[in-house]
Motif scaffolding. Structure first.
Motif, PDB file in Angstrom:
ATOM      1  N   GLU A   1       1.876 -18.531   6.694  1.00  0.00           N
ATOM      2  CA  GLU A   1       2.404 -17.621   6.804  1.00  0.00           C
ATOM      3  C   GLU A   1       2.713 -16.611   5.720  1.00  0.00           C
ATOM      4  O   GLU A   1       2.327 -16.847   4.268  1.00  0.00           O
ATOM      5  CB  GLU A   1       3.823 -17.792   6.961  1.00  0.00           C
ATOM      6  CG  GLU A   1       4.851 -18.935   7.868  1.00  0.00           C
ATOM      7  CD  GLU A   1       5.982 -19.356   7.689  1.00  0.00           C
ATOM      8  OE1 GLU A   1       7.363 -19.571   9.061  1.00  0.00           O
ATOM      9  OE2 GLU A   1       6.552 -19.430   6.673  1.00  0.00           O
ATOM     10  N   TYR A   2       2.880 -15.369   6.581  1.00  0.00           N
ATOM     11  CA  TYR A   2       2.642 -14.134   5.163  1.00  0.00           C
ATOM     12  C   TYR A   2       3.732 -13.698   4.984  1.00  0.00           C
ATOM     13  O   TYR A   2       5.027 -13.262   6.282  1.00  0.00           O
ATOM     14  CB  TYR A   2       1.739 -13.190   5.523  1.00  0.00           C
ATOM     15  CG  TYR A   2       0.649 -13.544   5.648  1.00  0.00           C
ATOM     16  CD1 TYR A   2      -0.115 -13.543   4.273  1.00  0.00           C
ATOM     17  CD2 TYR A   2       0.223 -14.539   6.953  1.00  0.00           C
ATOM     18  CE1 TYR A   2      -1.570 -14.295   4.850  1.00  0.00           C
ATOM     19  CE2 TYR A   2      -1.400 -14.543   6.946  1.00  0.00           C
ATOM     20  CZ  TYR A   2      -1.919 -15.138   5.546  1.00  0.00           C
ATOM     21  OH  TYR A   2      -3.724 -15.082   5.882  1.00  0.00           O
ATOM     22  N   GLU A   3       4.858 -13.134   3.956  1.00  0.00           N
ATOM     23  CA  GLU A   3       5.966 -12.739   3.869  1.00  0.00           C
ATOM     24  C   GLU A   3       5.708 -11.651   2.988  1.00  0.00           C
ATOM     25  O   GLU A   3       5.033 -11.453   1.295  1.00  0.00           O
ATOM     26  CB  GLU A   3       7.108 -13.710   3.167  1.00  0.00           C
ATOM     27  CG  GLU A   3       8.627 -12.997   3.505  1.00  0.00           C
ATOM     28  CD  GLU A   3       9.053 -14.653   2.385  1.00  0.00           C
ATOM     29  OE1 GLU A   3      10.884 -14.508   3.192  1.00  0.00           O
ATOM     30  OE2 GLU A   3       9.094 -15.050   2.389  1.00  0.00           O
ATOM     31  N   LEU A   4       6.535 -10.227   3.400  1.00  0.00           N
ATOM     32  CA  LEU A   4       6.293  -9.058   1.777  1.00  0.00           C
ATOM     33  C   LEU A   4       7.305  -9.463   0.798  1.00  0.00           C
ATOM     34  O   LEU A   4       7.996  -9.973   0.986  1.00  0.00           O
ATOM     35  CB  LEU A   4       7.516  -8.415   2.564  1.00  0.00           C
ATOM     36  CG  LEU A   4       7.187  -7.353   3.907  1.00  0.00           C
ATOM     37  CD1 LEU A   4       8.245  -6.435   4.225  1.00  0.00           C
ATOM     38  CD2 LEU A   4       5.374  -6.935   3.789  1.00  0.00           C
ATOM     39  N   THR A   5       6.999  -9.453   0.089  1.00  0.00           N
ATOM     40  CA  THR A   5       6.903  -9.262  -1.655  1.00  0.00           C
ATOM     41  C   THR A   5       8.650  -7.947  -1.903  1.00  0.00           C
ATOM     42  O   THR A   5       8.302  -6.972  -0.353  1.00  0.00           O
ATOM     43  CB  THR A   5       5.951  -9.063  -3.047  1.00  0.00           C
ATOM     44  OG1 THR A   5       5.796  -7.571  -2.616  1.00  0.00           O
ATOM     45  CG2 THR A   5       5.045 -10.183  -2.476  1.00  0.00           C
ATOM     46  N   SER A   6       9.797  -8.566  -2.946  1.00  0.00           N
ATOM     47  CA  SER A   6       9.865  -6.826  -2.932  1.00  0.00           C
ATOM     48  C   SER A   6       9.858  -5.898  -3.316  1.00  0.00           C
ATOM     49  O   SER A   6      10.426  -4.392  -2.591  1.00  0.00           O
ATOM     50  CB  SER A   6      11.085  -7.087  -3.707  1.00  0.00           C
ATOM     51  OG  SER A   6      10.252  -7.365  -5.600  1.00  0.00           O
ATOM     52  N   VAL A   7       8.414  -6.292  -3.831  1.00  0.00           N
ATOM     53  CA  VAL A   7       7.712  -4.354  -3.600  1.00  0.00           C
ATOM     54  C   VAL A   7       6.905  -3.928  -2.321  1.00  0.00           C
ATOM     55  O   VAL A   7       7.665  -3.180  -1.936  1.00  0.00           O
ATOM     56  CB  VAL A   7       6.309  -3.975  -4.769  1.00  0.00           C
ATOM     57  CG1 VAL A   7       5.187  -3.198  -4.676  1.00  0.00           C
ATOM     58  CG2 VAL A   7       6.881  -4.683  -5.565  1.00  0.00           C
ATOM     59  N   ALA A   8       6.649  -4.512  -1.381  1.00  0.00           N
ATOM     60  CA  ALA A   8       6.807  -4.345   0.059  1.00  0.00           C
ATOM     61  C   ALA A   8       7.889  -3.718   0.687  1.00  0.00           C
ATOM     62  O   ALA A   8       7.708  -2.888   1.314  1.00  0.00           O
ATOM     63  CB  ALA A   8       5.784  -5.185   0.885  1.00  0.00           C
ATOM     64  N   TYR A   9       9.077  -4.869   0.802  1.00  0.00           N
ATOM     65  CA  TYR A   9      10.543  -3.977   1.128  1.00  0.00           C
ATOM     66  C   TYR A   9      10.483  -3.142   1.064  1.00  0.00           C
ATOM     67  O   TYR A   9      10.909  -1.832   1.592  1.00  0.00           O
ATOM     68  CB  TYR A   9      11.746  -5.077   1.006  1.00  0.00           C
ATOM     69  CG  TYR A   9      11.116  -6.357   1.689  1.00  0.00           C
ATOM     70  CD1 TYR A   9      11.129  -6.077   3.410  1.00  0.00           C
ATOM     71  CD2 TYR A   9      10.563  -7.619   1.256  1.00  0.00           C
ATOM     72  CE1 TYR A   9      11.367  -7.742   4.007  1.00  0.00           C
ATOM     73  CE2 TYR A   9      10.842  -9.075   2.008  1.00  0.00           C
ATOM     74  CZ  TYR A   9      10.925  -8.455   3.737  1.00  0.00           C
ATOM     75  OH  TYR A   9      11.019  -9.792   4.231  1.00  0.00           O
ATOM     76  N   GLU A  10      10.236  -2.519  -0.843  1.00  0.00           N
ATOM     77  CA  GLU A  10      10.627  -1.040  -0.957  1.00  0.00           C
ATOM     78  C   GLU A  10      10.594  -0.176  -0.340  1.00  0.00           C
ATOM     79  O   GLU A  10      10.833   0.563   0.108  1.00  0.00           O
ATOM     80  CB  GLU A  10      11.068  -0.622  -2.089  1.00  0.00           C
ATOM     81  CG  GLU A  10      11.328   0.576  -3.252  1.00  0.00           C
ATOM     82  CD  GLU A  10      11.048   0.394  -4.165  1.00  0.00           C
ATOM     83  OE1 GLU A  10      11.019   1.125  -4.738  1.00  0.00           O
ATOM     84  OE2 GLU A  10      10.902  -0.592  -4.971  1.00  0.00           O
ATOM     85  N   LEU A  11       8.281  -0.421   0.395  1.00  0.00           N
ATOM     86  CA  LEU A  11       7.889   1.190   0.451  1.00  0.00           C
ATOM     87  C   LEU A  11       7.981   0.511   2.216  1.00  0.00           C
ATOM     88  O   LEU A  11       8.104   1.706   2.685  1.00  0.00           O
ATOM     89  CB  LEU A  11       5.957   0.233   0.300  1.00  0.00           C
ATOM     90  CG  LEU A  11       5.240   0.795   1.289  1.00  0.00           C
ATOM     91  CD1 LEU A  11       4.970   1.326   1.055  1.00  0.00           C
ATOM     92  CD2 LEU A  11       4.116   0.017   0.686  1.00  0.00           C
ATOM     93  N   HIS A  12       8.529  -1.099   2.949  1.00  0.00           N
ATOM     94  CA  HIS A  12       8.880  -0.563   3.847  1.00  0.00           C
ATOM     95  C   HIS A  12      10.198   0.841   4.338  1.00  0.00           C
ATOM     96  O   HIS A  12      10.388   1.235   4.907  1.00  0.00           O
ATOM     97  CB  HIS A  12       9.663  -1.716   4.741  1.00  0.00           C
ATOM     98  CG  HIS A  12       9.454  -2.050   6.010  1.00  0.00           C
ATOM     99  ND1 HIS A  12      11.140  -2.063   6.661  1.00  0.00           N
ATOM    100  CD2 HIS A  12       8.920  -1.814   7.209  1.00  0.00           C
ATOM    101  CE1 HIS A  12      10.828  -2.264   7.555  1.00  0.00           C
ATOM    102  NE2 HIS A  12       9.699  -1.971   8.048  1.00  0.00           N
ATOM    103  N   ALA A  13      11.234   0.620   3.230  1.00  0.00           N
ATOM    104  CA  ALA A  13      12.278   1.820   3.707  1.00  0.00           C
ATOM    105  C   ALA A  13      11.721   3.194   3.765  1.00  0.00           C
ATOM    106  O   ALA A  13      12.015   3.674   3.736  1.00  0.00           O
ATOM    107  CB  ALA A  13      13.065   1.104   2.517  1.00  0.00           C
TER     108      ALA A  13
END
Length: 133
Positions: free
Chosen positions: A87-99
């Motif tokens: 499984e692949y999951e976003l990191t907190s940095v990527a969640y910020e990028l997603h926003a």
């Protein structure tokens, strides 16, 4: 060059823009953005990503996932099963990028008509031969 920009040289621009350009090239790539959007809802398996991203090859998906993992935007978890579950999951940095991507998407949606009208006006003024074709 104007008097106000006499300190701007190609070396200064390169030194300041190069690291930013490198990061933006990676995270703003066609496949990276789609993977980040697809993984924003929680852990996702390789085959789910492959099915949800139209036109991506297995090799390109693999390479992009590796690069996003290397950049610290995804985590890859292998569950010890037969066959192995990955499984692949976003990191907190990527969640910020997603926003940030969502903000950019909202902006594009708000101004897409304005931009289309501006393009049409520009083309009509600067390329009348295109209208006659």
């Amino acid at each position: 060059m104007s008097q106000g920009n006499t300190g701007v040289t190609p070396q200064v621009v390169h030194a300041q823009a190069c690291p930013v350009r490198e990061v933006l090239d990676r995270v703003a790539g066609k496949w990276s953005v789609q993977i980040i959007v697809a993984a924003a809802h929680g852990p996702i398996r390789f085959t789910e990503l492959e099915r949800s991203i139209e036109g991506i090859s297995r090799r390109m998906l693999t390479l992009t996932l590796r690069n996003l993992e290397r950049d610290g935007l995804l985590t890859r978890t292998v569950h010890p099963m037969v066959p192995p579950k990955v499984e692949y999951e976003l990191t907190s940095v990527a969640y910020e990028l997603h926003a940030t991507l969502l903000s950019l998407t909202d902006w594009a949606e708000r101004y897409r008509v304005t931009i289309a009208e501006s393009r049409a006006a520009y083309d009509a003024q600067h390329s009348p031969e295109l209208l006659d074709a």
